[in-house]
Design an enzyme around this catalytic site. Sequence first.
Site, PDB file in Angstrom:
ATOM      1  N   ASP A 333       0.837  -1.190   0.000  1.00  0.00           N
ATOM      2  CA  ASP A 333       0.000   0.000   0.000  1.00  0.00           C
ATOM      3  C   ASP A 333       0.877   1.247   0.000  1.00  0.00           C
ATOM      4  OD1 ASP A 333      -2.365   1.875   0.846  1.00  0.00           O
ATOM      5  OD2 ASP A 333      -3.263  -0.102   0.568  1.00  0.00           O
ATOM      6  N   HIS A 379      -3.586   6.240   3.495  1.00  0.00           N
ATOM      7  CA  HIS A 379      -4.367   5.048   3.150  1.00  0.00           C
ATOM      8  C   HIS A 379      -3.731   3.788   3.714  1.00  0.00           C
ATOM      9  CE1 HIS A 379      -5.893   1.887   0.333  1.00  0.00           C
ATOM     10  NE2 HIS A 379      -6.991   2.624   0.335  1.00  0.00           N
ATOM     11  N   SER A 576     -11.431  -0.831  -0.429  1.00  0.00           N
ATOM     12  CA  SER A 576     -10.075  -0.810   0.138  1.00  0.00           C
ATOM     13  C   SER A 576     -10.071  -1.226   1.588  1.00  0.00           C
ATOM     14  CB  SER A 576      -9.483   0.596   0.036  1.00  0.00           C
ATOM     15  OG  SER A 576      -8.929   0.848  -1.220  1.00  0.00           O
TER      16      SER A 576
END
Length: 846
Positions: A333, A379, A576
Site C-alpha cells: 500500500d 491510506h 479498500s
Amino acid sequence: MCISIGSCWRATALQKAHAIVLLLSLYAAPGELGESTVGRRRLSAAEWGSLISTGWSETHVREALISRISAADRTSPSTLVNRVHRALAQETADLEGQLTSSSARWLYLIGSHTNSTGRVLELVGRSAHHLSAPGPGDVHWFMAYLSGKDAEVLKRDEAVEHVQAVPQTLKIEPSHLGAKLLALQEYSPSSEPDSLLEQPETLKVVLVEGAVASLEEAQSWAGAWEDALRGAAVARDFSCTPEGDLACSDGVLVSCSAEDTDAVVCGPVLASRLESAVSWLAARPESLAVEIKKAFKPLNKWAKQVVQSTGGASTPIFSSGLLGQGEVIGLADTGIEMNHCFFLDEDRPTPFNQIDPLHRKVVQYITFDDNTDGGAGGHGTHVAGTLAGNTFVGLHPYAGMAPGAKIAFFDMGYGSASTLAAPVSLRQNLFPFAFKAGARVHSNSWGSSFEGYGSDARDVDDYMYKNPDFLTVFAAGNDGDNGTFTISSPGNAKNCLTVGASLNELAALQQQNPGLGFGQQLDQGTVAPFSSRGPTTDGRIKPDLVAPGMPIFSAYGQPGVTAASDCQMDAQQGTSVATPVVAGLAALVRQYFREGYYPSGSPDPASSLGPSAALVKAVLIHSCVAMTQYLDPSSNLRQLGTPPDPIQGFGRPVLETVLAFAATPTAAQPIATYVRNGGADGSVLTRGQAHTYIVTVRSSKKALRATMVWTDPAAAPNSLFPMIHDLDLNIVDPNGTTWFANGRSSPDTSNNVEQITIQAPSVGNYSLVIAGASVAVGPQPYALVVTGDFAPVGPPVLGTASTRNRANAQLDNGASALRIGESSALLVLIVTLWTALFFTDYNAES
C-alpha cells in the site's frame, strides 16, 4: 509483418466502417463461427476470435454501427468478410514465409489434443502460455516461443494438431490500448477537445516465457528498444519538445526499462505517435502482448463482530483464543506511519528492507518507493490498522481483524501521490518479498479499471498456482455506480479472493455522521452502492464475497506527531477498507488449522495442518451468509436473491458458521465439518477421474453445504476464457435428485469456486462427487469444505467422470439475472479483430 516504424496503420475510414459491419454480420450468423478448425491450415479471423479476448460488448458495437457507418457505404457483408479474412491471412502468410526453416524465434499458437498436451509441453519447455480450457475438437490451445525450424518439426509431430505463427496485430490489448488507437484514428480537432492528444502513454510489453534468461538480458533489450525508438529517423515521432505536447514540455525523451524478466516498459509515448510505437513493439519477436501500463489506485470496532458472529454482537473467534498469533500477513500500500500506537515498537527499529521476526508488529518494510505514508490520514496506515493493528497493552477497541498477527509491508506510495508505483511484475517483484518473510496471506487494497484478463491478473494466478499455500486478497473496486462488469484488475484474477463492500453496523455509520438519522432498513445485510460489480468479462462470479467497508474506523497517521500521542482513529470507506477485513479473517482461518483445531474443535499439535490457499478461500466463502439488499447509484434499496450473484458474490463471511470450538461452542457453529486439503491429503484429479464421498445426514436441522475451490493454472494475457481446468461439484440426494453448484441446472463451467447448499436435507446417504471434467496441465488439486449434521465421512472413492470441452460449455452467471450466451461471448472476441484490423497493413480489393 510490420517491421519498420510507421509501416502499419493504413486503414481508411471506409475500411473501419467495413469492420463494424463485418462484426454485426458475423454476430447475426454465429453458427458459421461455431466450428473450430484443427489440422495444418491457417486459422480464420473468426477462429482467432474464439481465443483472443476483448472487453467490449455487443452494445458498444451497435453504438459504433449507428455513429460511424455512412449510409452511402453499400459494400456487401460477404465482401467485408472476405476482406478481413484475406487481410489476416496475408499477414500470417508473410510472417510464416519469413520464419519457415529459420533459426529466428517467434510466438506460435499450438493446438494439441488434450491427451497429448503433456508430451507437447515437454517439447516446447517452459515457454508455454495457456489460452483456455480445451475447446471444440477437444483441442488444448497455448502459445510458445519457438524458432521457425522447431515449428516445422512440431507440425510433423502426430501429437500436434495445429501450429501457426501469431500475427502481431493480435498481440495488442484491445479494450484499452486498442480503443485509444481507434479513438486517435477518428480524432477530429475541429469537433473534439485536445485532451486526447495531451495524454502520452507508458506502454508495457509483456515478454514471452523463456525469451529472457536474466534481468541483465532484459535490460539490454530495453536499451536497444529505447535507442530504436529514439533513432534519428524517428526522433520527431518520439521526442517530447517544448513546442510539442504540453504534457511533455520538459523535453523528456521516450525511455525503456526492465526491472524484471517479465516485461519492458517504454514511455512516455506521444498520442500522435502511439500507433507507430505500438506497431513496432508488437513486431518484436519477444513480445507476448502490448498494453498500456496501468496506474493502480488505492481503492475496526464493529466490523470484527459483523464477520465473526451471526448476530453481529460478539467476537467468538477472539474469545476462543484465535487472534492471528504466529501469522504474518503481507500488505502492499501507500506506506505505514510507524509512530502510530498500532505499529510502534519502542525497543526495535523499523526493519527497512530486511526481515526482523522479533519486531512487535511489522517484520518487514520494503521501501520500493519511499518509507513514509505521505500526509496525515494515509491510506496504508488505515488498512494496516484494520488488518492487524494493535497497541502494546490489551486489545484496543479499534484493533485489527487479526491483532495478534504481524505484517510484511511493501511501500508502493510516493509521498502523497494519488496513484501507486507498483512493480511491473507482481509475480517477480511484489509477492516474493512477503513470502520470504513468512506471509501466506497477502492483502491488496488497490487496482485499476481494466476489464479484461491482462498481465497483472496473469501474475496473480501464476504466483498462486506455483505457491499453492499463498492466498492473495484483492479489492473489487469502487465503480459500482457504473453498473456491471466493473471489477478492478487484478481483482478479476481467477485464484485471488476478491472483496466487495457492505455496510458496517449502524453504530459505525452514526459515529461517522453524528446527528444524521439512519433508517433501520440500512443494516449489515446491505451491499454498499460503490462496491464494484461482476461478473468478469468471461462470465466468472466476482466479487467472491463482501465485507464491512462503509465505514471502517482504523488508524489515522499523523506525520511529525510524537509516538506518545499518536493513537488517533478515523473512518474511511470503500472496498479498500473491506479487503483487510477479509485478509485478517484469512489469517485466523490459517491459525485454526495450523494449531490443530480441526477436526476436534480443540488445539491439538498432532492434528496440525498447513492449509492451502484454496482451503482458506473455500472456508471463507463457505462461511458466507446471504445479503438481503443493496443500494443502487440513486440510493434506492433493491432486494437481492439467493447468492451467488455479481453484487454480493457468495455473501458476507461469518466465521462462527464454519469454525467449531469444543470449549466455547455457539448455536451457529456447525455440528459436523469435513475438509480436504489438495495435494496434502491426495485430493487431486486428472481428466476423467472423479472422487465420490458418502455423506450420511443424521438430521435436517442443519443445512448441508459443500464448497469446492481449486487454484487454476494461469492463462495468457488477453485470453477470452482464462479458465484452464474444469472440475465439477454435484450432490446426489437420497431421492436420486442431482444438485449442481452455484444454483445452476447443469455443471458450472465458468468458475473455480463451486458451492451447493441444501436447506433442511432429508436424513440419509448423499453422494458428493467432484469430477475432473477437463484437466490439461498435470493433476489438479482441490479443496473441499462440508458442514451440516452428518456422520464421519470417509476417504473418497476414485471413479471415472465424463469429460467436457469448451464447445459444450455455457457461460452462465448462475442465480444472477446476468447471463452471457455463447454467441455474445463470441462477439466480444470478434471485436478484437475489429480493433486489430485497423492496425493491419493491407490494400485488399473486393
